[in-house]
Motif scaffolding. Structure first.
Motif, PDB file in Angstrom:
ATOM      1  N   LEU A 121      -3.540   4.740   0.263  1.00 51.86           N
ATOM      2  CA  LEU A 121      -4.290   5.041   1.470  1.00 51.86           C
ATOM      3  C   LEU A 121      -4.183   6.530   1.765  1.00 51.86           C
ATOM      4  CD1 LEU A 121      -3.007   2.111   3.733  1.00 51.86           C
ATOM      5  CD2 LEU A 121      -5.049   2.147   2.291  1.00 51.86           C
ATOM      6  N   ASN A 122      -5.309   7.201   1.914  1.00 50.39           N
ATOM      7  CA  ASN A 122      -5.300   8.638   2.188  1.00 50.39           C
ATOM      8  C   ASN A 122      -5.126   8.917   3.678  1.00 50.39           C
ATOM      9  OD1 ASN A 122      -5.675   9.500  -0.510  1.00 50.39           O
ATOM     10  ND2 ASN A 122      -7.852   9.008  -0.362  1.00 50.39           N
ATOM     11  N   ARG A 123      -4.262   8.155   4.304  1.00 49.69           N
ATOM     12  CA  ARG A 123      -3.946   8.340   5.723  1.00 49.69           C
ATOM     13  C   ARG A 123      -2.454   8.135   5.897  1.00 49.69           C
ATOM     14  NH1 ARG A 123      -8.707   7.655   8.668  1.00 49.69           N
ATOM     15  NH2 ARG A 123      -7.537   8.373  10.451  1.00 49.69           N
ATOM     16  N   VAL A 170       1.043   4.973   1.535  1.00 47.76           N
ATOM     17  CA  VAL A 170       0.416   5.825   2.543  1.00 47.76           C
ATOM     18  C   VAL A 170       0.588   7.282   2.157  1.00 47.76           C
ATOM     19  CG1 VAL A 170       0.668   4.195   4.443  1.00 47.76           C
ATOM     20  CG2 VAL A 170       2.526   5.783   3.939  1.00 47.76           C
ATOM     21  N   ASN A 218      -4.281   0.982  -4.243  1.00 47.65           N
ATOM     22  CA  ASN A 218      -3.336   0.749  -3.155  1.00 47.65           C
ATOM     23  C   ASN A 218      -2.934   2.023  -2.414  1.00 47.65           C
ATOM     24  OD1 ASN A 218      -1.742   1.948  -5.114  1.00 47.65           O
ATOM     25  ND2 ASN A 218       0.032   0.652  -4.685  1.00 47.65           N
ATOM     26  N   CYS A 256      -2.133   2.800   8.551  1.00 50.93           N
ATOM     27  CA  CYS A 256      -3.164   1.874   8.075  1.00 50.93           C
ATOM     28  C   CYS A 256      -4.276   1.748   9.108  1.00 50.93           C
ATOM     29  CB  CYS A 256      -2.554   0.487   7.835  1.00 50.93           C
ATOM     30  SG  CYS A 256      -1.345   0.423   6.500  1.00 50.93           S
ATOM     31  N   PHE A 309       0.855  -1.176   0.000  1.00 52.03           N
ATOM     32  CA  PHE A 309       0.000   0.000   0.000  1.00 52.03           C
ATOM     33  C   PHE A 309       0.894   1.229   0.000  1.00 52.03           C
ATOM     34  CE2 PHE A 309      -2.739  -3.143   2.134  1.00 52.03           C
ATOM     35  CZ  PHE A 309      -3.869  -3.037   1.333  1.00 52.03           C
ATOM     36  N   LEU A 333     -10.817   1.097  -0.510  1.00 50.27           N
ATOM     37  CA  LEU A 333     -10.160   0.726  -1.763  1.00 50.27           C
ATOM     38  C   LEU A 333     -10.880  -0.420  -2.463  1.00 50.27           C
ATOM     39  CD1 LEU A 333      -6.422   0.761  -0.582  1.00 50.27           C
ATOM     40  CD2 LEU A 333      -7.661   2.572  -1.781  1.00 50.27           C
ATOM     41  N   CYS A 393       0.959  -3.651   7.105  1.00 47.73           N
ATOM     42  CA  CYS A 393      -0.189  -2.757   7.171  1.00 47.73           C
ATOM     43  C   CYS A 393      -1.279  -3.336   8.065  1.00 47.73           C
ATOM     44  CB  CYS A 393      -0.737  -2.511   5.763  1.00 47.73           C
ATOM     45  SG  CYS A 393      -2.128  -1.349   5.704  1.00 47.73           S
ATOM     46  N   SER A 409      -9.717   2.921   5.847  1.00 49.19           N
ATOM     47  CA  SER A 409      -8.929   3.414   4.719  1.00 49.19           C
ATOM     48  C   SER A 409      -8.642   2.286   3.727  1.00 49.19           C
ATOM     49  CB  SER A 409      -7.618   4.027   5.208  1.00 49.19           C
ATOM     50  OG  SER A 409      -6.814   3.067   5.861  1.00 49.19           O
ATOM     51  N   VAL A 410      -8.483   1.059   4.227  1.00 45.55           N
ATOM     52  CA  VAL A 410      -8.285  -0.091   3.335  1.00 45.55           C
ATOM     53  C   VAL A 410      -9.609  -0.511   2.719  1.00 45.55           C
ATOM     54  CG1 VAL A 410      -7.565  -2.513   3.216  1.00 45.55           C
ATOM     55  CG2 VAL A 410      -6.261  -0.887   4.605  1.00 45.55           C
TER      56      VAL A 410
END
Length: 299
Positions: free
Chosen positions: A164-166, A6, A162, A169, A4, A177, A88, A173-174
Motif C-alpha cells: 500500500l502506497n500509504r 504499508v 500487497n 489503510c 499488507f 491492488l 487493515c 489504496s487497497v
C-alpha cells in the motif's frame, strides 16, 4: 492474502517522527477531552444542543485519531511494516466512518445554527433533547451505511499485490491492488464521493444563505452574536473541506510521482489538523465553553 505492507520508509528519523507523532496524539486527546469534560461533566448549563454537537465532534476526533495513531506509532518503531487484513480493514472502517461522522455532524450543526438564528421563537420546541438524540443516531446510522458501501468493493476484489502506497489503510489504496480493470469502479466511486459531499455542502450553504439574509435585516448587535456562534463552525467546515480535498487528490492521482514527504504530509492532514483545530476553535472562541474550561487561564 494475509498481510499488507504499508509505506513506511522513515530511515534514521523514525525516533524524531515517533516523538512528534506521540506529542500530536497526546495533544489531540487532551484538547478534545477538555471540551468533552467541560460540556458533559463539569457544567450542566452546557447541556444544550449546540454544545452537545460540539462534544460529539470532539468525540469523533478522538475516535478517528485512535483509529490511526496507535498503529502508526507502532509502525514507526518497527523494522517491518506489515498489517494483517482484518486489522487493515478495521482501520479502513474507522477512518471512513470518522470522515462520514465529521461531515454529517457539521451538517447537523449548520441546521442547529439555522434554527437558532432564523427561527429563534421555535428553536427550543424544535431542538429538544429527543430531537438532538435522534439526529445523532441518524448521523451514526447514515455513516455506517455509507461506510459499508464504500468498503464492500475492496473486500470482494481479487488482489495482485500487497504494498500500500500509504501510511495507513484506506479503501482506494487497497482497491488499486486489484487485478481487474478499475474503470467502472473508479467512475462509481467518483460519483458517490461527489454526490455525498455535494449534498452536505449544498445544505450547509443553503443554511448560511438564510442566516445571512436574516442578519442583513437585523441590528449590528444581533449580527455580532450570530457571527460569534457561526464563525467556529465556518472555520471548522472550511478546514475540513481542505483536509478532504487533500485526501481525494491522493486517492485519485498517481502518487508514485509525488515526493514521499508530500504524500505523508497530505495523508496526515485530515487526521491531525481537524482534531486539533476543532477544540481550539470552539474552546477559545465561544465564551460559554471557555469560561468552564479547566486551566482556562493558560488559554
Amino acid at each position: 492474502m494475509e498481510n499488507f505492507t504499508v509505506f513506511a520508509d522513515y530511515g534514521p528519523l523514525r525516533y524524531l517522527f515517533f516523538s512528534l507523532s506521540l506529542l500530536i496524539y497526546m495533544t489531540i486527546i487532551s484538547a478534545n477531552l477538555v471540551i468533552v469534560l467541560s460540556v458533559f461533566c463539569l457544567e450542566n448549563s452546557l447541556h444544550q444542543p449546540m454544545y452537545i454537537f460540539i462534544c460529539s465532534l470532539c468525540l469523533n476526533s478522538l475516535y478517528g485519531s485512535t483509529g490511526f495513531f496507535p498503529r502508526f506509532l507502532m509502525d514507526l518503531l518497527s523494522n517491518t511494516h506489515f498489517i494483517s487484513c482484518p486489522l487493515c480493514f478495521t482501520q479502513m472502517y474507522v477512518i471512513t466512518t470518522y470522515l462520514g461522522h465529521e461531515v454529517s455532524l457539521l451538517t447537523v450543526m449548520a441546521y442547529d445554527r439555522f434554527a437558532a438564528i432564523c427561527q429563534p421563537l421555535h428553536y427550543h420546541s424544535k431542538m429538544t433533547f429527543r430531537t438532538v438524540l435522534l439526529l445523532l443516531i441518524l448521523v451514526v446510522l447514515y455513516t455506517v451505511g455509507g461506510a459499508a458501501y464504500v468498503l464492500y468493493q475492496p473486500t470482494t476484489l481479487p488482489l495482485c499485490g500487497n504494498k500500500l502506497n500509504r501510511i495507513y489503510c484506506n479503501d482506494w489504496s487497497v482497491t488499486e491492488l486489484s487485478c481487474e480493470d478499475l474503470t467502472a469502479i473508479r467512475i462509481t466511486s467518483h460519483f458517490y464521493a461527489i454526490a455525498f459531499f455535494f449534498i452536505h455542502l449544498s445544505f450547509i450553504l443553503y443554511t448560511y444563505l438564510r442566516i445571512l439574509l436574516v442578519c442583513r435585516r437585523s441590528s449590528s448587535e444581533f449580527r455580532g452574536k450570530a457571527l460569534q456562534t457561526c464563525l467556529p463552525h465556518i472555520v471548522t467546515f472550511g478546514n475540513f473541506c481542505i483536509s478532504v480535498l487533500c485526501e481525494v487528490l491522493l486517492n485519485r492521482y498517481n502518487i508514485d510521482e509525488v515526493n514521499p514527504s508530500v504524500v505523508i504530509a497530505l495523508s496526515l492532514e485530515f487526521l491531525i489538523i481537524p482534531p486539533i483545530i476543532n477544540p481550539l476553535v470552539y474552546g477559545l472562541n465561544l465564551p460559554q465553553i471557555r469560561a468552564h474550561i479547566p486551566f482556562r487561564r493558560v488559554l
